[in-house]
Motif scaffolding. Structure first.
Motif, PDB file in Angstrom:
ATOM      1  N   SER A   1      -5.251  11.540 -11.369  1.00 15.02           N
ATOM      2  CA  SER A   1      -4.988  13.011 -11.727  1.00 15.02           C
ATOM      3  C   SER A   1      -5.187  12.777 -13.163  1.00 15.02           C
ATOM      4  CB  SER A   1      -4.273  13.892 -11.641  1.00 15.02           C
ATOM      5  OG  SER A   1      -2.708  13.206 -12.097  1.00 15.02           O
ATOM      6  N   LEU A   2      -4.536  11.892 -13.872  1.00 15.99           N
ATOM      7  CA  LEU A   2      -4.676  11.840 -15.424  1.00 15.99           C
ATOM      8  C   LEU A   2      -5.988  11.154 -15.722  1.00 15.99           C
ATOM      9  CD1 LEU A   2      -1.136  10.405 -16.248  1.00 15.99           C
ATOM     10  CD2 LEU A   2      -1.674  12.264 -16.752  1.00 15.99           C
TER      11      LEU A   2
ATOM     12  N   ILE B   1       5.337   7.313 -17.202  1.00 19.69           N
ATOM     13  CA  ILE B   1       4.594   7.944 -16.004  1.00 19.69           C
ATOM     14  C   ILE B   1       4.751   7.066 -14.808  1.00 19.69           C
ATOM     15  CG2 ILE B   1       2.285   9.025 -15.262  1.00 19.69           C
ATOM     16  CD1 ILE B   1       1.584   9.397 -18.353  1.00 19.69           C
ATOM     17  N   PRO B   2       5.116   7.656 -13.775  1.00 18.17           N
ATOM     18  CA  PRO B   2       5.244   6.812 -12.599  1.00 18.17           C
ATOM     19  C   PRO B   2       3.987   6.613 -11.987  1.00 18.17           C
ATOM     20  CG  PRO B   2       6.009   8.987 -11.821  1.00 18.17           C
ATOM     21  CD  PRO B   2       5.590   8.720 -13.555  1.00 18.17           C
ATOM     22  N   GLY B   3       2.985   5.664 -12.626  1.00 18.55           N
ATOM     23  CA  GLY B   3       1.570   5.609 -11.845  1.00 18.55           C
ATOM     24  C   GLY B   3       1.447   4.322 -11.475  1.00 18.55           C
ATOM     25  N   VAL B   4       0.212   3.960 -11.166  1.00 15.57           N
ATOM     26  CA  VAL B   4      -0.407   2.718 -10.626  1.00 15.57           C
ATOM     27  C   VAL B   4      -0.228   1.864 -11.817  1.00 15.57           C
ATOM     28  CG1 VAL B   4      -2.131   1.339  -9.639  1.00 15.57           C
ATOM     29  CG2 VAL B   4      -1.627   3.549  -9.019  1.00 15.57           C
ATOM     30  N   GLY B   5      -0.534   1.962 -13.047  1.00 18.90           N
ATOM     31  CA  GLY B   5      -0.381   1.113 -14.190  1.00 18.90           C
ATOM     32  C   GLY B   5       0.864   0.673 -14.402  1.00 18.90           C
TER      33      GLY B   5
ATOM     34  N   PHE C   1       1.040  -1.096   0.023  1.00 15.92           N
ATOM     35  CA  PHE C   1      -0.075  -0.005  -0.230  1.00 15.92           C
ATOM     36  C   PHE C   1       0.936   1.291   0.108  1.00 15.92           C
ATOM     37  CE2 PHE C   1      -2.612   3.330   1.905  1.00 15.92           C
ATOM     38  CZ  PHE C   1      -3.791   3.143   1.147  1.00 15.92           C
ATOM     39  N   ASP C   2       2.110   1.218   0.618  1.00 15.68           N
ATOM     40  CA  ASP C   2       2.869   2.369   0.609  1.00 15.68           C
ATOM     41  C   ASP C   2       3.430   2.629  -0.908  1.00 15.68           C
ATOM     42  OD1 ASP C   2       2.708   2.756   3.295  1.00 15.68           O
ATOM     43  OD2 ASP C   2       4.513   1.797   3.894  1.00 15.68           O
ATOM     44  N   ILE C   3       3.761   1.686  -1.447  1.00 18.28           N
ATOM     45  CA  ILE C   3       4.019   1.745  -2.811  1.00 18.28           C
ATOM     46  C   ILE C   3       2.978   2.397  -3.675  1.00 18.28           C
ATOM     47  CG2 ILE C   3       4.896   0.344  -4.983  1.00 18.28           C
ATOM     48  CD1 ILE C   3       6.029  -1.591  -3.096  1.00 18.28           C
ATOM     49  N   LEU C   4       1.736   1.881  -3.645  1.00 18.90           N
ATOM     50  CA  LEU C   4       0.608   2.400  -4.305  1.00 18.90           C
ATOM     51  C   LEU C   4       0.305   3.955  -4.045  1.00 18.90           C
ATOM     52  CD1 LEU C   4      -1.931  -0.425  -4.365  1.00 18.90           C
ATOM     53  CD2 LEU C   4      -0.351   0.176  -6.247  1.00 18.90           C
ATOM     54  N   ARG C   5       0.333   4.104  -2.496  1.00 20.03           N
ATOM     55  CA  ARG C   5       0.141   5.429  -2.015  1.00 20.03           C
ATOM     56  C   ARG C   5       1.034   6.449  -2.843  1.00 20.03           C
ATOM     57  NH1 ARG C   5      -0.053   5.606   4.191  1.00 20.03           N
ATOM     58  NH2 ARG C   5       2.110   5.035   3.873  1.00 20.03           N
ATOM     59  N   SER C   6       1.978   6.386  -3.153  1.00 16.18           N
ATOM     60  CA  SER C   6       3.071   7.596  -3.790  1.00 16.18           C
ATOM     61  C   SER C   6       2.655   7.462  -5.387  1.00 16.18           C
ATOM     62  CB  SER C   6       4.462   6.740  -3.520  1.00 16.18           C
ATOM     63  OG  SER C   6       4.603   5.653  -4.321  1.00 16.18           O
ATOM     64  N   ARG C   7       1.769   6.414  -5.856  1.00 15.90           N
ATOM     65  CA  ARG C   7       1.715   6.599  -7.386  1.00 15.90           C
ATOM     66  C   ARG C   7       0.167   6.870  -7.729  1.00 15.90           C
ATOM     67  NH1 ARG C   7       5.246   3.513 -10.661  1.00 15.90           N
ATOM     68  NH2 ARG C   7       7.289   3.058  -9.795  1.00 15.90           N
ATOM     69  N   ILE C   8      -0.658   6.914  -6.815  1.00 20.79           N
ATOM     70  CA  ILE C   8      -2.209   7.036  -6.941  1.00 20.79           C
ATOM     71  C   ILE C   8      -2.468   8.273  -7.479  1.00 20.79           C
ATOM     72  CG2 ILE C   8      -4.321   7.034  -5.640  1.00 20.79           C
ATOM     73  CD1 ILE C   8      -3.728   4.671  -4.289  1.00 20.79           C
ATOM     74  N   PRO C   9      -2.047   9.374  -6.760  1.00 21.87           N
ATOM     75  CA  PRO C   9      -2.326  10.783  -7.203  1.00 21.87           C
ATOM     76  C   PRO C   9      -1.938  11.063  -8.544  1.00 21.87           C
ATOM     77  CG  PRO C   9      -1.212  10.816  -4.985  1.00 21.87           C
ATOM     78  CD  PRO C   9      -0.960   9.397  -5.558  1.00 21.87           C
TER      79      PRO C   9
ATOM     80  N   ILE D   1      -0.819   3.547 -21.780  1.00 20.70           N
ATOM     81  CA  ILE D   1      -0.334   5.181 -21.817  1.00 20.70           C
ATOM     82  C   ILE D   1       0.731   5.406 -20.908  1.00 20.70           C
ATOM     83  CG2 ILE D   1      -0.914   7.308 -21.733  1.00 20.70           C
ATOM     84  CD1 ILE D   1      -2.071   5.739 -23.974  1.00 20.70           C
ATOM     85  N   GLU D   2       0.674   4.768 -19.513  1.00 21.14           N
ATOM     86  CA  GLU D   2       1.555   5.376 -18.515  1.00 21.14           C
ATOM     87  C   GLU D   2       3.024   4.665 -19.194  1.00 21.14           C
ATOM     88  OE1 GLU D   2       0.487   4.239 -14.832  1.00 21.14           O
ATOM     89  OE2 GLU D   2      -1.407   5.407 -14.623  1.00 21.14           O
TER      90      GLU D   2
END
Length: 315
Positions: A100-101, A261-265, A88-96, A255-256
């Motif tokens: 947003s996208l 893009i450092p996102g969840v995807g 969850f800590d890994i996800l928390r930094s990438r969720i925003p 797309i990420e």
């Protein structure tokens, strides 16, 4: 209305539990060992399996997994992507970044799709209607990653208007420019889908008897459309919002990766390839929860827009 919402919340909880159960069991039965490392001794491997309950049957593992989430808020620990870091800590930094996208893409798609759909319906069988309809067919048929590659090449590389690769450290104007191409790539398909659905619904509504009655009462065509036609056309349109948002979420996985893009995807693709099961399950739960929340919001909006749905659920 309260009873209607409570019923939808119960349905959401049951659906989420089923999705989590199926995802957990399917991932656990994937071939391969979670801690496959030739440098780990058999004794150490047995200790690791005992610590994470991997020596237990799958359903017992699932019990410990659910207990950890409910009682301790423990979603598991990453094994290979970022070892020893809570998932969850890994996800928390990438969720925003991801949300947003996705949300900006959806917010942009709605008004543009409504505008194009309305223009096309009001100019039915005219030149502008044919042009919009042709563009809609192209945008729906071509995958988002193709548009992303074309935008990268022409607007990013050839003309140099926007950055080709997303920079997480960018701020202000640089950040705004960096997210333009990913948002455009994600929004093209939803804009075309909304345009097609709204055009069809408005054309059917404009030819209905109650619209003729509204005109005979003295309303202009524009007033009749705004006051009456849109309300009746919004109900079918709200039904596709969930599929649109889920489609944007699915498209963001690719797309990420394209725009770095450092996102969840991006982390989900890496977790699946690396067989990082705890992180993969955490990402799947996140996507499932977000999708179900979208379903809940649309159900509530449908109940507000169309009272018949609310009354039917009460009965």
């Amino acid at each position: 209305m309260v009873r209607y919402v409570l019923g939808r919340l119960v349905a959401l909880g049951v659906t989420l539990f089923i999705i989590v159960t199926v995802s957990f069991v399917a991932i656990r039965y994937m071939p391969g060992n979670l801690y496959e490392d030739p440098h780990i001794s058999p004794a150490a491997m047995a200790a690791i399996n005992a610590k994470y309950h991997l020596d237990k049957p799958v359903m017992e593992q699932f019990y410990y997994f659910l207990r950890g989430i409910v009682l301790e808020g423990d979603w598991g620990t990453s094994i290979k992507i970022r070892p020893a870091i809570p998932a969850f800590d890994i996800l928390r930094s990438r969720i925003p970044v991801s949300m947003s996208l996705n949300l900006i893409s959806l917010i942009i798609s709605l008004p543009l799709g409504v505008v194009f759909g309305t223009i096309s319906a009001m100019r039915h069988n005219k030149m502008i209607d044919n042009v919009i309809s042709f563009a809609v067919v192209i945008c729906i048929s071509v995958p988002s990653f193709v548009f992303a590659s074309m935008l990268q090449y022409y607007l990013g590389f050839k003309f140099g208007w926007f950055p080709i690769i997303f920079k997480a450290s960018a701020t202000g104007k640089d950040y705004a420019l960096a997210i333009v191409l990913p948002i455009l790539a994600l929004a093209v398909g939803p804009i075309a889908t909304i345009t097609r659905y709204l055009r069809g619904e408005l054309i059917e509504t404009l030819s209905s008897e109650f619209m003729l009655l509204a005109r005979t009462k003295g309303l202009t065509r524009t007033q009749a459309i705004i006051r009456h036609a849109f309300r009746n056309s919004m109900v079918p349109l709200l039904n596709i919002l969930v599929s649109l948002f889920v489609g944007i979420l699915g498209g963001s996985l690719v797309i990420e990766r394209i725009f770095a893009i450092p996102g969840v995807g991006g982390i989900m693709v890496d977790a699946i390839n690396a067989m990082d099961h705890p992180l993969t399950i955490a990402v799947l739960i996140f996507y499932s929860f977000v999708s179900l929340i979208a379903v809940l919001l649309v159900d509530i909006l449908l109940g507000i827009v169309d009272p018949r749905i609310r009354m039917g659920a009460r009965q």
